[in-house]
Motif scaffolding. Structure first.
Motif, mmCIF file in Angstrom:
data_model
loop_
_atom_site.group_PDB
_atom_site.id
_atom_site.type_symbol
_atom_site.label_atom_id
_atom_site.label_comp_id
_atom_site.label_asym_id
_atom_site.label_seq_id
_atom_site.Cartn_x
_atom_site.Cartn_y
_atom_site.Cartn_z
ATOM 1 N N GLY A 35 0.853 -1.187 0.000
ATOM 2 C CA GLY A 35 0.000 0.000 0.000
ATOM 3 C C GLY A 35 0.881 1.226 0.000
ATOM 4 N N ALA A 36 0.300 2.378 -0.275
ATOM 5 C CA ALA A 36 1.093 3.610 -0.308
ATOM 6 C C ALA A 36 0.192 4.824 -0.100
ATOM 7 N N VAL A 37 0.712 5.767 0.692
ATOM 8 C CA VAL A 37 0.091 7.091 0.806
ATOM 9 C C VAL A 37 0.974 8.059 0.033
ATOM 10 N N THR A 38 0.394 8.808 -0.889
ATOM 11 C CA THR A 38 1.129 9.826 -1.643
ATOM 12 C C THR A 38 0.421 11.162 -1.459
ATOM 13 N N GLY A 53 -4.236 0.599 -1.514
ATOM 14 C CA GLY A 53 -3.751 -0.709 -1.100
ATOM 15 C C GLY A 53 -4.002 -1.040 0.359
ATOM 16 N N LEU A 54 -3.138 -1.914 0.882
ATOM 17 C CA LEU A 54 -3.356 -2.521 2.195
ATOM 18 C C LEU A 54 -2.298 -2.077 3.207
ATOM 19 N N LEU A 63 -5.247 0.213 3.858
ATOM 20 C CA LEU A 63 -4.494 1.363 4.328
ATOM 21 C C LEU A 63 -5.467 2.505 4.602
ATOM 22 N N ALA A 64 -5.183 3.277 5.640
ATOM 23 C CA ALA A 64 -6.060 4.399 5.990
ATOM 24 C C ALA A 64 -5.213 5.660 6.128
ATOM 25 N N SER A 236 -3.911 -1.188 16.322
ATOM 26 C CA SER A 236 -4.631 -1.593 15.105
ATOM 27 C C SER A 236 -4.276 -0.722 13.904
ATOM 28 N N ARG A 237 -3.582 0.389 14.150
ATOM 29 C CA ARG A 237 -3.235 1.309 13.050
ATOM 30 C C ARG A 237 -1.833 1.086 12.496
#
Length: 415
Positions: A35-38, A53-54, A63-64, A236-237
């Motif tokens: 997963g990815a944060v952009t 993603g995850l 993913l959050a 959990s995060r």
């Protein structure tokens, strides 16, 4: 007006969406990244916030926005800011000899031959200074470089390894027994220097290093999820971390990365013994963006001033001796980025000759990344920040850093 002409803060909406699509199609859908944060910030607005993603492939947890990432070496700019806050208060000077704070290092010699039990050394040409620690010209190294008998000694002694039971004090004591790779100032070598800076902050800052970061940086900036471990209510995060190649399983083309650190059993779930200013923090996209915004604004965010603008300018100038770029001075290469045209400041790399990098950018943009593929850059000329968070070791596994730079700059269409 056609679709192609919509803009946000001088950036093409269509081209920003292209970044999101590229990360998804090239990296997430193919399984190369879990997963990815952009995120892209320009002119005071988050113009791209892509969360794909995850966070945890094994449990199929998405993913959050508030997912917690191991940022590894993106800890270094934060530690460097802490040092410069103490420089501003005249509690530390950049040209202080390091032995002023670590008397046991007064006799440190430079490697001349031999192995751990019988090193031969000669005296350095000059003492190691605080500035050498900030710009990685100290003569220290990292065990993972696997280049020399000195870094072999680091591995044997487990110097600076995040997983060991050493304290910062133990690390400093062990380093007193190992010679320097080179005389301070003679070369650039990515190293445990920033961990040493954390130790010095703890000695000078009137409180333990981790408390200094919390009270003087994280609380004022509203960085609510950045710490050396993940407390119970946030477990959990925490993302899973994966690895390919030497750090994980043997990889064949198309094989999924192996789980390297399970978020349910991770050592990040409890406070570490070794407080690593070089690589120990976890953080979120929101938190790290606040840190980067403080730097973009010359040391201040929402009324909290950590540094003066002139200090930030000093940190982001090239401090490599002779004003050269990294390839002229570097002893170690450790990420997929090409460093032609790039110098190093006090805690960050900085672009000094944009054309030599062969990627769009600006003179004076500054950046760094972490071992698990995270990275960020700040471009004061364009009033821009980009942040990329994922969890895949090593950072050199994929060319995503230069691809993202290329795509972010190609989305700028106006002032």
């Amino acid at each position: 007006m056609g679709m192609g002409s919509k803009q946000r803060q001088g950036m093409s909406c269509e081209r920003l969406e292209r970044i999101d699509r590229f990360i998804n199609d090239e990296y997430i859908a193919t399984g190369k990244l879990p997963g990815a944060v952009t995120q892209v910030w320009r002119h005071g607005e988050l113009v791209l916030n892509s969360i794909l993603g995850l966070a945890d492939r094994e449990r199929q947890r998405p993913l959050a926005e508030d997912s917690i990432f191991r940022i590894y070496s993106m800890t270094k700019p934060i530690t460097s800011v802490a040092v410069m806050m103490l420089v501003e208060e005249c509690k530390i000077a950049l040209d202080d000899p390091v032995s002023k704070y670590i008397p046991a290092w007064n006799e440190l010699g430079v490697y001349a031959g031999g192995f751990l039990e019988g090193f031969r050394t000669h005296a350095p040409a000059r003492p190691m200074l605080v500035v050498d620690l900030l710009r990685h010209t100290s003569g220290l190294t990292y065990g993972f470089h696997q280049n020399t008998n000195v870094d072999a000694a680091y591995r044997k002694l487990k110097v600076g390894e995040l997983s060991n039971e050493d304290t910062l004090e133990d690390m400093i004591a062990k380093l007193a027994t190992v010679p320097l790779e080179f005389s301070p100032g003679d070369a650039w070598n990515y190293s445990a220097s920033t961990d040493v800076l954390g130790y010095i902050v703890g000695k000078v800052g009137a409180m333990p290093f981790e408390v200094f970061l919390q009270k003087r940086i994280f609380e004022p900036l509203g960085m609510v999820d950045t710490a050396f471990y993940v407390p119970d209510e946030k477990h959990s995060r925490l993302c899973a971390c994966y690895a390919v190649g030497a750090l994980g399983s043997k990889v064949v083309a198309g094989q999924a990365p192996a789980l390297q650190d399970d978020p349910q059993t991770s050592r990040y779930l409890k406070p570490p013994t070794f407080i690593s200013g070089g690589g120990g923090l976890v953080s979120t996209a929101a938190d790290y963006m606040r840190f980067a915004r403080m730097l973009l604004q010359g040391g201040e965010l929402d009324g909290a001033r950590l540094l003066g603008p002139k200090t930030v300018a000093l940190m982001t100038a090239n401090h490599l001796p002779g004003g050269v770029d990294l390839p002229r001075l570097a002893r170690s290469a450790f990420s997929e980025t090409n460093y032609d045209g790039v110098g190093f400041g006090l805690g960050f790399a900085t672009t000094i000759a944009p054309a030599a990098t062969l990627i769009p950018g600006s003179a004076g943009d500054f950046f760094w990344g972490g071992a698990a593929g995270t990275f960020f850059w700040v471009d004061p000329q364009e009033d821009l920040i980009a942040l990329f968070l994922t969890q895949l070791l090593p950072s050199s596994a994929l060319p995503v850093r230069r691809q993202l730079r290329t795509q972010v700059y190609s989305a700028i269409t106006g002032a």
